[in-house]
Design a protein around this motif. Structure first.
Motif, PDB file in Angstrom:
ATOM      1  N   THR A  69      43.889 -15.075  19.453  1.00  0.00           N
ATOM      2  CA  THR A  69      43.130 -14.244  18.517  1.00  0.00           C
ATOM      3  C   THR A  69      41.806 -13.787  19.112  1.00  0.00           C
ATOM      4  O   THR A  69      41.437 -12.600  19.002  1.00  0.00           O
ATOM      5  CB  THR A  69      42.872 -15.014  17.209  1.00  0.00           C
ATOM      6  N   SER A  70      41.076 -14.695  19.745  1.00  0.00           N
ATOM      7  CA  SER A  70      39.770 -14.314  20.298  1.00  0.00           C
ATOM      8  C   SER A  70      39.927 -13.334  21.458  1.00  0.00           C
ATOM      9  O   SER A  70      39.155 -12.368  21.562  1.00  0.00           O
ATOM     10  CB  SER A  70      39.005 -15.567  20.749  1.00  0.00           C
ATOM     11  N   ASN A  73      40.923  -9.979  19.955  1.00  0.00           N
ATOM     12  CA  ASN A  73      39.787  -9.362  19.253  1.00  0.00           C
ATOM     13  C   ASN A  73      38.773  -8.797  20.242  1.00  0.00           C
ATOM     14  O   ASN A  73      38.115  -7.785  19.956  1.00  0.00           O
ATOM     15  CB  ASN A  73      39.129 -10.407  18.357  1.00  0.00           C
ATOM     16  N   PRO A  77      38.946  -4.580  19.386  1.00  0.00           N
ATOM     17  CA  PRO A  77      38.123  -4.908  18.214  1.00  0.00           C
ATOM     18  C   PRO A  77      38.689  -4.340  16.920  1.00  0.00           C
ATOM     19  O   PRO A  77      38.510  -4.923  15.851  1.00  0.00           O
ATOM     20  CB  PRO A  77      36.761  -4.287  18.558  1.00  0.00           C
ATOM     21  N   PHE A  79      41.799  -4.100  15.092  1.00  0.00           N
ATOM     22  CA  PHE A  79      43.148  -4.651  15.115  1.00  0.00           C
ATOM     23  C   PHE A  79      44.209  -3.613  14.774  1.00  0.00           C
ATOM     24  O   PHE A  79      45.346  -3.687  15.236  1.00  0.00           O
ATOM     25  CB  PHE A  79      43.261  -5.826  14.135  1.00  0.00           C
ATOM     26  N   CYS A 175      48.631  -7.921  12.918  1.00  0.00           N
ATOM     27  CA  CYS A 175      47.331  -7.267  13.108  1.00  0.00           C
ATOM     28  C   CYS A 175      47.400  -5.784  12.768  1.00  0.00           C
ATOM     29  O   CYS A 175      46.514  -5.243  12.099  1.00  0.00           O
ATOM     30  CB  CYS A 175      46.865  -7.461  14.551  1.00  0.00           C
ATOM     31  N   PRO A 181      40.399  -8.101   9.621  1.00  0.00           N
ATOM     32  CA  PRO A 181      40.302  -9.556   9.795  1.00  0.00           C
ATOM     33  C   PRO A 181      40.355 -10.323   8.476  1.00  0.00           C
ATOM     34  O   PRO A 181      40.939 -11.405   8.411  1.00  0.00           O
ATOM     35  CB  PRO A 181      38.955  -9.736  10.492  1.00  0.00           C
ATOM     36  N   LEU A 228      38.356 -15.947  14.453  1.00  0.00           N
ATOM     37  CA  LEU A 228      37.719 -14.848  13.733  1.00  0.00           C
ATOM     38  C   LEU A 228      36.411 -15.279  13.084  1.00  0.00           C
ATOM     39  O   LEU A 228      35.421 -14.542  13.108  1.00  0.00           O
ATOM     40  CB  LEU A 228      38.682 -14.298  12.679  1.00  0.00           C
ATOM     41  N   LYS A 232      32.467 -14.206  14.159  1.00  0.00           N
ATOM     42  CA  LYS A 232      31.784 -13.363  13.188  1.00  0.00           C
ATOM     43  C   LYS A 232      30.333 -13.772  12.984  1.00  0.00           C
ATOM     44  O   LYS A 232      29.449 -12.928  12.849  1.00  0.00           O
ATOM     45  CB  LYS A 232      32.529 -13.410  11.852  1.00  0.00           C
TER      46      LYS A 232
END
Length: 393
Positions: A69-70, A73, A77, A79, A175, A181, A228, A232
């Motif tokens: 996920t990271s 992302n 950015p 998704f 996604c 997110p 996520l 954030k």
């Protein structure tokens, strides 16, 4: 991730996880109850360390969800505009070379007549090698094990890869479909709730409460949400050393106090949440990890955890074929354990450096195409230690 992008704390967590799995599998093969170590500190203490290797896999699931996920992302950015082809290329390049190597070696050893590498019928039904290979390549080895038991010794580890591969297959689709997110977190929150409920409803069947998809997806979902949320906003309290140390103590207490067969309903969730807190500490305290010798060995195991996990049963199976477990004494078992860890580590290093990483690099170069104008034609997380690569990646 390349060497320059690796988080040493995550490698440390992975190193602990893979070591727990290796110790668990060795103890299944060569029971450590009669070793000098068990006599010195008691068999109950040794058994507490080696019996819950499945919790190590739970930790892997959380780390996998977090990293996928990271990394996604960071690359996409938005998704909703994720490059599906690019995502699958990255996963194929990393996973398939070692998977095909494992299948090829295991099949050759089985066809050579070595009994432990051949298929067995623990529940009375013999499954063909073709079916086992098909299950390995199409993400349902865990289902096969649930139906027929541990039909193939070295390929049994692929149950967890089947769980992860289904996650890899569905992640980019979710996604693109959910787009935001916040919606992804809401979806994964449902999966997190379903996990313990599913395990509670299937306590009579180990194949269901430990190895099925919904018994494991909550760990991956916790990792995804962690990525996520940690990306954030800062979480200084959760990343603080007092919270991190308390988390380690509670995880160790759960791990050592009860077998996973008795604690899996909420234990898997608790162990996954603990791993998530450790990952938050790794996310916000990347530079605080010492690069000294204290944890270097564990970090090394963490960097090679995929190769170690996939290939270690080949060595253990060969050992069991040459040195029959019931004929090996207690002191000899400790020597075998050391040899098993060293040989598995050495082989995994060679495979990673001269096979898996070069093919990973080559396949990404070959298959990656920019999805949009201006996007790099090469992924950023390339293996920087490829022995044949030259120049900047």
């Amino acid at each position: 991730m390349s060497t320059g992008h690796r988080n040493p704390r995550i490698d440390l967590i992975r190193g602990i996880s893979i070591l727990l799995v290796l110790l668990h599998h060795f103890n299944i093969a060569y029971r450590l109850n009669d070793t000098p170590l068990a006599q010195l500190i008691s068999w109950d203490a040794v058994r507490a360390v080696v019996r819950n290797g499945n919790y190590g896999v739970t930790m892997f699931f959380v780390i996998s969800g977090y990293l996928i996920t990271s990394n996604a992302n960071r690359r996409w950015p938005d998704f909703a505009r994720m490059d599906l082809r690019g995502f699958y290329v990255l996963r194929i390049a990393r996973i398939v070379p070692c998977l095909l190597l494992l299948l090829g070696v295991a099949d050759i050893l089985a066809l050579s007549g070595i009994a432990i590498f051949q298929n067995h019928a623990p529940q009375g039904t013999l499954v063909s090698l073709w079916v086992v290979n098909l299950a390995s390549l199409t993400f349902w080895m865990n289902v096969l094990i649930g139906l027929y038991g541990w039909v193939n010794y070295p390929l049994g580890v692929l149950w967890s890869l089947s769980v992860e591969e289904v996650f890899y297959l569905t992640f980019p689709l979710l996604c693109v479909l959910l787009r935001r997110p916040s919606r992804l977190i809401a979806f994964w929150a449902v999966i997190i709730v379903v996990g313990p409920l599913y395990r509670a409803a299937h306590q009579g069947d180990e194949g269901d409460f430990l190895y099925s998809y919904f018994a494991c997806f909550d760990g991956i979902a916790i990792g995804c949400c962690t990525a996520l949320l940690a990306g954030k906003r800062p979480m200084p309290l959760l990343a603080s050393w007092p919270v991190q140390i308390l988390t380690l103590i509670l995880m160790a207490f759960l791990y050592l106090s009860y077998p996973i067969s008795e604690t899996n309903i909420l234990g898997v969730t608790v162990m996954a949440l603990g791993t998530a807190l450790l990952l938050i500490g790794a996310h916000h305290g990347h530079g605080e990890v010492s690069q000294g010798r204290a944890g270097a060995g564990l970090r090394w195991f963490g960097r090679h955890s995929y190769e170690l996990y996939l290939l270690h049963l080949l060595f253990l199976g060969a050992m069991r074929s040459i040195l029959v477990p019931h004929a090996v004494g207690g002191a000899e078992k400790l020597l075998l354990l050391s040899a098993f860890l060293l040989l598995s580590a050495a082989f995994s290093h060679v495979i990673a450096r001269f096979y898996a990483e070069p093919l990973n690099f080559f396949l990404r170069r070959l298959l990656w195409r920019p999805a949009r104008a201006g996007e790099s034609s090469v992924p950023t997380e390339e293996p920087a230690s490829c022995w044949w690569a030259r120049g900047p990646h």
